[in-house]
Design an enzyme around this catalytic site. Structure first.
Site, short mmCIF file in Angstrom:
data_model
loop_
_atom_site.label_atom_id
_atom_site.label_comp_id
_atom_site.label_asym_id
_atom_site.label_seq_id
_atom_site.Cartn_x
_atom_site.Cartn_y
_atom_site.Cartn_z
N GLY A 80 6.96 2.81 -10.00
CA GLY A 80 7.22 3.40 -8.69
C GLY A 80 7.42 2.35 -7.61
N LYS A 133 6.35 12.31 -6.55
CA LYS A 133 7.41 11.56 -5.86
C LYS A 133 8.83 11.87 -6.36
CE LYS A 133 4.87 7.50 -4.25
NZ LYS A 133 4.77 6.05 -4.31
N SER A 143 2.72 11.54 -2.84
CA SER A 143 2.35 10.49 -3.79
C SER A 143 2.28 11.07 -5.19
CB SER A 143 1.05 9.81 -3.34
OG SER A 143 0.90 8.60 -4.05
N ASP A 155 8.15 2.72 0.73
CA ASP A 155 7.51 1.61 0.01
C ASP A 155 8.40 0.36 0.03
OD1 ASP A 155 5.10 2.77 -0.71
OD2 ASP A 155 5.92 3.65 -2.54
N SER A 186 -7.60 8.19 -1.15
CA SER A 186 -6.54 7.49 -0.41
C SER A 186 -7.02 6.93 0.93
CB SER A 186 -5.39 8.48 -0.15
OG SER A 186 -4.46 7.91 0.71
N LEU A 187 -6.48 5.76 1.28
CA LEU A 187 -6.78 5.14 2.59
C LEU A 187 -5.85 5.67 3.67
CD1 LEU A 187 -7.09 1.34 1.62
CD2 LEU A 187 -8.95 2.94 2.11
N SER A 188 -4.79 6.39 3.25
CA SER A 188 -3.76 6.79 4.22
C SER A 188 -4.27 7.69 5.35
CB SER A 188 -2.60 7.48 3.51
OG SER A 188 -1.96 6.56 2.68
#
Ligand code: NAD
Length: 290
Positions: A136, A73, A69, A109, A22-24
Site C-alpha cells: 500500500g 482502501k 484505511s 500517502d 490509530s494516531l490519526s
C-alpha cells in the site's frame, strides 16, 4: 474544546478495521483545535462488509469527508464519484472528500512522502530512486513520484501477491507518464546493488525493520550505500530502523516515516478544511520530536 462543539461542526470519519490503535484521531483533532476550526474527527470500525453502507451513511449524514484505511482502501474506490489520477493509477484511496454530495477519492500517502522530501530539501524530481516494497505505502509513493516528475523508479519486491499487482501499476505508469518504472525481484542482490548505485535515493516501504522484524534490514552490506545516497524509511516506530542505522554510519542523509505520516495528514487537512496544518506544533504535541 469539547464544550465548544455546536451544531455547526463538521464531521470527518475514519473507516477501517481494526482502527482503535490509530494516531490519526488525536493528530487531526489536535490540528483542528489549534487552528480553531469547527471540525471533529472520529474513528469508525468499518470492515469490507459494512463499507457500502458506511459510504451511504457518509452521504446521508453529510460528513465533510473521511479517511480510509485497511482493509478498505481498494474496495472504496467503486463507491466514489471521482478519483484523482493517483487513485486511478494505484487503485487505492485513503481520503474521501464530500463536496455537496459529490465524493472524490484521493491518496495522500504518496503526497505526504513527496512533501516530506521537499521539506527536508531533498530534490528527487528528474532523478532516479530505488524503492524496496510495493504494498500500500510503496505503491502510493511510486505513483505520486512518477506523477510528480521523478525520472526513473527501480522497484524491488519479493515474489509474493504484491509482485504482479505492482507490475500492472508499472505498466500503467510507463504508458501514461514520462517516468521509466522497472520491477525487479528483491532476491536479485546484484541488480539491487547496481540500481542503488545509480540512484539518488533509496526508500524502504516494507515492514522489515519494525515489529516483528525490528532490528532487521533488507540491506545488510553497508558498501551498497554511498555517502551521498539519501535513505528513507516509511517506518516510524522505531524512529531509527536498522537500515537507517547502517545508512547513517555510511554518512548518508536519512529520513524516517514520521514526516510522511505528518505530511499525509496535513494533505488531508488541506483537502477537508482548506487550511495549512501547524506541523511543528503537532510534532511537539504528539512527542514526535523525541
Ligand atoms: P503492505 O502489507 O501493503 O505491504 C507490505 C510490503 O512489504 C509488500 O511490498 C511486501 O512484499 C513487503 N514485505 C513484507 N514482508 C517482507 C519481507 N519479509 N521481506 C521483504 N519484503 C517484505 O504494507 P504497507 O501498508 O505498504 O506498509 C509498509 C510499511 O510502511 C510498514 O512498515 C508501515 O508501517 C509503513 N507505512 C508508513 C506510513 C507513514 O505514513 N509513514 C504509511 C503507511 C505505511
Amino acid at each position: 474544546m469539547r464544550e465548544n462543539i455546536d451544531g455547526h461542526f463538521l464531521l470527518i470519519g475514519l473507516m477501517a478495521y481494526p482502527i482503535r490503535h490509530s494516531l490519526s484521531p488525536q493528530m487531526q483533532n489536535t490540528i483542528y483545535a489549534k487552528l480553531n476550526i469547527p471540525y471533529v474527527y472520529l474513528a469508525f470500525e468499518v470492515d469490507q462488509q459494512k463499507l457500502p453502507d458506511a459510504v451511504k451513511g457518509l452521504r446521508a449524514l453529510g460528513l465533510r469527508g473521511s479517511a480510509v484505511s485497511m482493509p478498505n482502501k481498494q474496495l472504496v474506490c467503486q463507491y466514489l464519484d471521482k478519483l484523482t489520477p493517483a487513485v486511478e493509477m494505484s487503485g487505492a484511496c485513503n481520503t474521501i472528500s464530500n463536496e455537496d454530495g459529490v465524493l472524490t477519492g484521493y491518496n495522500t500517502d504518496g503526497i505526504g512522502y513527496m512533501r516530506m522530501l521537499k521539506e527536508a530539501d531533498v530534490d528527487i524530481i528528474g532523478k532516479k530512486m530505488t524503492i524496496l516494497g510495493a504494498g500500500g505505502a510503496g505503491t502510493a509513493i511510486i505513483v505520486q513520484a512518477a506523477l510528480d516528475g521523478v525520472k526513473e523508479i527501480a522497484i524491488f519486491n519479493q515474489k509474493d501477491d504484491f509482485y504482479p499487482k505492482i507490475e500492472a501499476v508499472a505498466k500503467k505508469l510507463n504508458e501514461n507518464t514520462d517516468c521509466k518504472v522497472y520491477v525487479y525481484d528483491l532476491a536479485d542482490k546484484d541488480k539491487l546493488r547496481s540500481e542503488i548505485a545509480s540512484s539518488t535515493l533509496l526508500c524502504n516501504a516494507t515492514g522489515v525493520g519494525m515489529k516483528p522484524l525490528e532490528g532487521q534490514s533488507l540491506i545488510t552490506d553497508p558498501t551498497m550505500l554511498r555517502s551521498d545516497l539519501i535513505v528513507t524509511d516509511c517506518i516510524y516506530s522505531p524512529r531509527k530502523t536498522k537500515l537507517l542505522e547502517i545508512a547513517e554510519a555510511q554518512g548518508c542523509k536519512t529520513l524516517n516515516g514520521i514526516g510522511m505520516m505528518l505530511w499525509q495528514g496535513a494533505a488531508q487537512v488541506k483537502i477537508w478544511t482548506g487550511e495549512d496544518a501547524p506541523i511543528d506544533y503537532v510534532k511537539e504535541k504528539m512527542g514526535f520530536n523525541d
